[in-house]
Design an enzyme around this catalytic site. Structure first.
Site, mmCIF file in Angstrom:
data_model
loop_
_atom_site.group_PDB
_atom_site.id
_atom_site.type_symbol
_atom_site.label_atom_id
_atom_site.label_comp_id
_atom_site.label_asym_id
_atom_site.label_seq_id
_atom_site.Cartn_x
_atom_site.Cartn_y
_atom_site.Cartn_z
ATOM 1 N N HIS A 1 0.823 -1.208 0.000
ATOM 2 C CA HIS A 1 0.000 0.000 0.000
ATOM 3 C C HIS A 1 0.856 1.257 0.000
ATOM 4 O O HIS A 1 0.370 2.329 0.311
ATOM 5 C CB HIS A 1 -0.922 0.011 1.234
ATOM 6 C CG HIS A 1 -2.009 -1.018 1.169
ATOM 7 N ND1 HIS A 1 -2.805 -1.341 2.229
ATOM 8 C CD2 HIS A 1 -2.435 -1.803 0.147
ATOM 9 C CE1 HIS A 1 -3.669 -2.280 1.883
ATOM 10 N NE2 HIS A 1 -3.463 -2.571 0.625
ATOM 11 N N HIS A 2 2.141 1.088 -0.311
ATOM 12 C CA HIS A 2 3.007 2.288 -0.246
ATOM 13 C C HIS A 2 2.566 3.322 -1.271
ATOM 14 O O HIS A 2 2.830 4.506 -1.130
ATOM 15 C CB HIS A 2 4.483 1.923 -0.418
ATOM 16 C CG HIS A 2 4.884 1.654 -1.841
ATOM 17 N ND1 HIS A 2 4.554 0.486 -2.488
ATOM 18 C CD2 HIS A 2 5.558 2.397 -2.742
ATOM 19 C CE1 HIS A 2 5.019 0.529 -3.719
ATOM 20 N NE2 HIS A 2 5.635 1.682 -3.906
ATOM 21 N N ARG A 3 1.922 2.836 -2.316
ATOM 22 C CA ARG A 3 1.266 3.722 -3.292
ATOM 23 C C ARG A 3 -0.094 3.113 -3.580
ATOM 24 O O ARG A 3 -0.208 1.892 -3.699
ATOM 25 C CB ARG A 3 2.056 3.760 -4.594
ATOM 26 C CG ARG A 3 3.413 4.401 -4.456
ATOM 27 C CD ARG A 3 3.437 5.633 -5.288
ATOM 28 N NE ARG A 3 4.646 6.372 -5.071
ATOM 29 C CZ ARG A 3 5.101 7.266 -5.913
ATOM 30 N NH1 ARG A 3 4.463 7.490 -7.027
ATOM 31 N NH2 ARG A 3 6.185 7.938 -5.661
ATOM 32 N N LYS B 1 -2.270 -2.483 -7.960
ATOM 33 C CA LYS B 1 -2.527 -2.764 -9.385
ATOM 34 C C LYS B 1 -1.977 -4.126 -9.741
ATOM 35 O O LYS B 1 -0.876 -4.480 -9.333
ATOM 36 C CB LYS B 1 -1.831 -1.680 -10.233
ATOM 37 C CG LYS B 1 -2.170 -1.764 -11.697
ATOM 38 C CD LYS B 1 -3.481 -1.087 -12.004
ATOM 39 C CE LYS B 1 -4.022 -1.440 -13.363
ATOM 40 N NZ LYS B 1 -4.728 -2.735 -13.429
ATOM 41 N N LYS C 1 7.634 -4.489 -9.991
ATOM 42 C CA LYS C 1 7.566 -4.113 -11.408
ATOM 43 C C LYS C 1 7.122 -2.653 -11.578
ATOM 44 O O LYS C 1 7.715 -1.890 -12.338
ATOM 45 C CB LYS C 1 6.581 -5.046 -12.119
ATOM 46 C CG LYS C 1 6.615 -4.979 -13.628
ATOM 47 C CD LYS C 1 5.433 -5.696 -14.263
ATOM 48 C CE LYS C 1 5.302 -7.142 -13.840
ATOM 49 N NZ LYS C 1 4.275 -7.867 -14.631
ATOM 50 N N LYS D 1 -2.613 -8.723 -7.072
ATOM 51 C CA LYS D 1 -2.883 -9.799 -8.031
ATOM 52 C C LYS D 1 -4.022 -10.631 -7.492
ATOM 53 O O LYS D 1 -4.169 -10.783 -6.279
ATOM 54 C CB LYS D 1 -1.653 -10.701 -8.189
ATOM 55 C CG LYS D 1 -1.612 -11.462 -9.485
ATOM 56 C CD LYS D 1 -1.207 -10.564 -10.626
ATOM 57 C CE LYS D 1 -0.727 -11.259 -11.843
ATOM 58 N NZ LYS D 1 0.112 -10.411 -12.685
ATOM 59 N N THR E 1 2.040 -5.672 -23.630
ATOM 60 C CA THR E 1 3.136 -6.389 -22.958
ATOM 61 C C THR E 1 4.170 -6.843 -23.998
ATOM 62 O O THR E 1 5.377 -6.686 -23.798
ATOM 63 C CB THR E 1 2.604 -7.595 -22.146
ATOM 64 O OG1 THR E 1 1.473 -7.167 -21.397
ATOM 65 C CG2 THR E 1 3.656 -8.125 -21.201
ATOM 66 N N SER F 1 -1.909 -0.089 -18.861
ATOM 67 C CA SER F 1 -3.019 -0.037 -17.895
ATOM 68 C C SER F 1 -2.996 1.294 -17.138
ATOM 69 O O SER F 1 -4.045 1.871 -16.848
ATOM 70 C CB SER F 1 -2.910 -1.176 -16.883
ATOM 71 O OG SER F 1 -3.482 -2.348 -17.390
HETATM 72 N N1 GLU Z 1 -1.102 -9.011 -15.857
HETATM 73 C C1 GLU Z 1 -0.239 -7.890 -16.034
HETATM 74 C C2 GLU Z 1 1.136 -8.165 -15.462
HETATM 75 O O1 GLU Z 1 1.435 -9.237 -14.995
HETATM 76 C C3 GLU Z 1 -0.722 -6.613 -15.411
HETATM 77 C C4 GLU Z 1 -2.177 -6.392 -15.390
HETATM 78 C C5 GLU Z 1 -2.578 -4.962 -15.127
HETATM 79 O O2 GLU Z 1 -2.560 -4.245 -16.076
HETATM 80 O O3 GLU Z 1 -2.860 -4.618 -13.988
HETATM 81 O O4 GLU Z 1 1.973 -7.314 -15.503
#
Ligand code: GLU
Length: 495
Positions: A85-87, A91, A115, A127, A215, A383
């Site tokens: 939760h640091h930001r 996501k 990441k 996730k 990606t 995203s």
């Molecule tokens: N599944 C994507 C990943 O492993 C990210 C999904 C998203 O956009 O939140 O990087």
């Protein structure tokens, strides 16, 4: 048409049975922890802060009932982890696969924290997923299960534009993201930003162009950046540039296909594609768009007439090539198969594809390993663009597009006048003239933003690797840790 089909193509495949690392090697979460600990030694971050960064903040485990089409009731385990939760918001993707469990979701959310920090996106990691083979569900069942999942997530604070924003991952696509968003929206009808509660949505429902290929395109940009640098290509005794490079890919879903598509467009030769349904190889190269069309039509690579069918996908890994892209699942490159690889570069498209023993074996052979934190960050980057677009309630570039086009037109016309070139000549000679005078499209901006973020992150990772004398994976981890520490944690916990 092909790209439309690909957007909803479910990429879940039983890769794990085919090639997951031996049980004697660390499990996924242990593996990420090992890389983290190794990187932490190269920072001066306090141990108590490191512990905080490493610990998964919150997890949710629920059981989802589903009324099947035949009237029976089935139950499915579902999860979501908010690693940091640091930001905010957290996501990360949503995985539908039979092997989804808490360990996997936690490890993947940890990788998302790292990441996002690695490529400088203002998110914590998250996730989630459901333990289900989506191929066993009808469209109606998939919708009901997804909506139930979204309902549980919403009730418990694991779905909202301010706290947790799921995106797609293996086995999910834009339909799931649309259903989840719609469920949240109906529960929160007065939330002006409700549409920003998921990303990877269809364009008509608040999505952004370019998300489907992001990606793979990000991997292409990052790889191109490394291959432009003679210092790196000399290390592996390859000429610079993408053109002419030979590639083998494991996984021909969204990531693997799109990476190969862009590499092929830039002159690379795709020699081999590894899939559980059958792997194919052709020394002279495979047209990946043709292969994808075949796969969509036949649901397998078996029977593809323009390449040799190799029953044992692991064997394709051992064929001579310049680059291998593992773009399937975690732990697919390990101590038992990596010693037999015959490549110069490993570019990680999947999350956590290489175990520590796998990496050791590759490094012994002089293979340059380009790490997942960097190489597959393109998806979450686009995203981020979608999220910002949703919060801004305006298409990127809408305010400047026409102005920019007019300005470009005036500049070109002024130069043409100075050079004595007539308007007709200009039209005839410059193919780009019309495009320039139109200004940047939304897709142009997405691609350009992605290229910028990927190139910057590659430069930063290279610099850290050279400064500390560590490999690129450890450098990427160090940069992420440093950024998380600098950004907020010092302030948050008063250390
Ligand atoms: N599944 C994507 C990943 O492993 C990210 C999904 C998203 O956009 O939140 O990087």
């Amino acid at each position: 048409m092909l790209s439309k089909v690909l957007k909803t193509f479910s990429s879940r495949t039983p890769f794990r049975q085919m090639s997951s690392g031996p049980s004697t090697e660390p499990n996924f979460l242990e593996m990420v922890n090992m890389y983290f600990d190794k990187a932490a030694k190269h920072t001066d971050i306090k141990p108590e802060v490191l512990e905080l960064i490493k610990t998964c903040d919150t997890v949710l485990r629920v059981t989802l009932p589903l009324k099947k089409d035949d009237g029976s009731i089935k139950y499915y385990k579902a999860y979501r982890a908010q690693h940091s939760h640091h930001r905010l918001p957290c996501k990360g993707g949503t995985r539908y696969a039979l092997d989804v469990d808490l360990n996997e979701v936690e490890a993947l959310s940890f990788l998302m924290t790292l990441k996002c920090a690695c490529v400088n996106l203002p998110f914590g990691g998250g996730k989630g997923g459901i333990t289900v083979d989506p191929k066993t569900l009808s469209l109606g069942e998939r919708e009901r299960l997804t909506r139930r999942y979204a309902l549980e997530l919403s009730k418990k604070g694991f779905l909202s534009p301010a706290a947790d924003v799921p995106g797609p991952d293996l086995g999910t696509g834009e339909l799931e993201m649309a259903w989840m968003m719609d469920t949240y929206k109906s529960l929160n009808p007065t939330n002006l930003n409700a549409v920003a509660c998921t990303t990877g949505k269809p364009l008509e429902m608040g999505g952004i162009p370019g998300r489907a290929e992001s990606t793979g395109l990000g991997l292409y940009y990052a790889l191109r950046e490394f291959l432009r640098d003679k210092k790196y290509t000399d290390k592996v005794e390859l000429p610079t540039g993408i053109n002419g490079k030979k590639v083998i890919v494991q996984g021909f879903g969204n990531v693997g296909y799109w990476a190969c598509h862009f590499l092929q467009k830039d002159g690379a030769k795709i020699l081999g594609v590894i899939e559980p349904s059958g792997s194919v190889f052709n020394e002279n190269g495979i047209d990946v768009d043709d292969l994808k069309a075949f796969m969509i039509q036949h649901k397998t690579l078996k029977g593809y007439p323009k390449a040799e069918l190799v029953e044992n996908g692991q064997e394709v890994f051992t064929r001579k090539t310049d680059i291998i892209i593992p773009a399937a699942v975690e732990r697919s490159v390990h101590g038992s198969n990596a010693p037999n690889f015959n490549c110069k570069i490993l570019a990680e498209g999947a999350n956590g594809p290489t175990t520590p023993l796998g990496e050791e074996a590759l490094e012994k052979k002089g293979v340059l390993v380009l790490p997942d934190l960097l190489m597959n960050a393109g998806g979450v980057t686009v995203s981020f663009f979608e999220y910002v677009k949703n919060l801004g309630h305006i298409k990127p570039g809408l305010l400047t597009k026409r102005w920019q086009g007019k300005r470009n037109r005036s500049i070109i016309e002024a130069i043409a006048t100075l050079k004595g070139i007539s308007h007709e000549e200009l039209e005839a000679k410059s193919a780009d003239w019309k495009k320039l005078a139109e200004g940047a499209s939304e897709l142009d901006l997405v691609y350009s933003g992605l290229e910028q973020i990927m190139s910057e992150a590659v430069q930063e990772t290279k610099e850290t690797s050279e400064r500390l004398g560590v490999n690129l994976r450890i450098a990427a981890y160090v940069n992420s840790l440093q950024r998380i520490d600098d950004a907020t944690l010092k302030g948050t916990i008063g250390l």
